[in-house]
Design an enzyme around this catalytic site. Structure first.
Site, PDB file in Angstrom:
ATOM      1  N   GLY A  85       9.713  13.899  11.687  1.00 40.85           N
ATOM      2  CA  GLY A  85       9.715  15.332  11.987  1.00 40.85           C
ATOM      3  C   GLY A  85      11.138  15.811  12.109  1.00 40.85           C
ATOM      4  N   GLY A  86      11.302  17.099  12.128  1.00 42.14           N
ATOM      5  CA  GLY A  86      12.627  17.687  12.248  1.00 42.14           C
ATOM      6  C   GLY A  86      13.196  17.513  13.642  1.00 42.14           C
ATOM      7  N   SER A  87      14.453  17.862  13.762  1.00 44.35           N
ATOM      8  CA  SER A  87      15.136  17.821  15.047  1.00 44.35           C
ATOM      9  C   SER A  87      14.374  18.670  16.064  1.00 44.35           C
ATOM     10  CB  SER A  87      16.558  18.364  14.870  1.00 44.35           C
ATOM     11  OG  SER A  87      17.238  18.383  16.089  1.00 44.35           O
ATOM     12  N   LYS A  90       9.440  14.162  18.532  1.00 42.23           N
ATOM     13  CA  LYS A  90       9.243  12.757  18.147  1.00 42.23           C
ATOM     14  C   LYS A  90       9.595  11.786  19.272  1.00 42.23           C
ATOM     15  CE  LYS A  90      12.220  12.944  14.874  1.00 42.23           C
ATOM     16  NZ  LYS A  90      12.741  14.261  15.248  1.00 42.23           N
ATOM     17  N   SER A  91      10.746  11.962  19.867  1.00 41.00           N
ATOM     18  CA  SER A  91      11.182  11.046  20.929  1.00 41.00           C
ATOM     19  C   SER A  91      10.258  11.111  22.135  1.00 41.00           C
ATOM     20  CB  SER A  91      12.625  11.346  21.345  1.00 41.00           C
ATOM     21  OG  SER A  91      13.495  11.116  20.272  1.00 41.00           O
ATOM     22  N   ASP A 120      18.481   8.837  15.989  1.00 43.49           N
ATOM     23  CA  ASP A 120      19.503   8.992  17.033  1.00 43.49           C
ATOM     24  C   ASP A 120      20.130   7.653  17.404  1.00 43.49           C
ATOM     25  OD1 ASP A 120      19.150  11.727  17.095  1.00 43.49           O
ATOM     26  OD2 ASP A 120      17.882  11.715  18.885  1.00 43.49           O
TER      27      ASP A 120
END
Length: 180
Positions: free
Chosen positions: A8-10, A14-15, A35
């Protein structure tokens, strides 16, 4: 299943999903991602040129040079080697190259059981998260929100702008359970 790839984008979440999965899964899973790789780079490769650019300034567009591309390719092979050594891994990725990025990961992960997860987020919501974080270039979230999904195939997709992180993680777990 020994690899979950979240793309997915920034600022898409996701994290947060990865951390939630680590809490919910009965076995230990490592959380590695874009990252992690960027944080391991020497400073000389984080300002553009041969490395990766657009992380600290610009219009939100990320550029990738040949030195970064080579390290990124080695990174995916290294992550796959860890999975082949029986580590369970949640990969938190941004497919800047869309389908080509997924193909590179598919090649590296060949022979492994992989769950491909699309993490979507409305560009405005991702942009608001980006602003609140303060550690991203303004515009990166909006620039990546759709482009990272172009041509990419998934086993399951979640949308963090409409669904909370725990529910998204449980959706991934449900699909994981059905895959074996």
């Amino acid at each position: 299943m020994n690899v979950i790839v979240l793309n997915g984008g920034s600022s898409s979440g996701k994290s947060s999903i990865a951390r939630c999965l680590q809490e919910l899964l009965p076995e230990p899973w490592l959380h590695l991602g874009a990252d992690t790789l960027v944080g391991a780079l020497p400073p000389s490769l984080t300002g553009g040129g041969e490395g990766i650019g657009g992380l600290d300034d610009g219009d939100g567009t990320v550029s990738v040079g040949p030195a970064f591309a080579a390290l990124d390719a080695a990174w995916s092979v290294g992550v796959a080697a860890m999975a082949r050594a029986r580590a369970r891994i949640v990969v938190d990725e941004v497919f800047l190259g869309g389908a080509a990025s997924q193909e590179r990961w598919r090649a590296a992960l060949d022979g492994l059981n992989v769950l491909w997860v699309g993490v979507r987020c409305d560009p405005a919501v991702a942009g608001a998260r980006e602003a609140a974080r303060g550690d991203r270039v303004t515009g990166m979230a909006a620039a990546q929100a759709e482009s990272v999904h172009v041509g990419v195939g998934y086993d399951v997709e979640v949308d963090t702008s409409r669904t909370d992180v725990v529910t998204c993680a449980r959706t991934v777990l449900d699909r994981l359970a059905r895959c074996g």
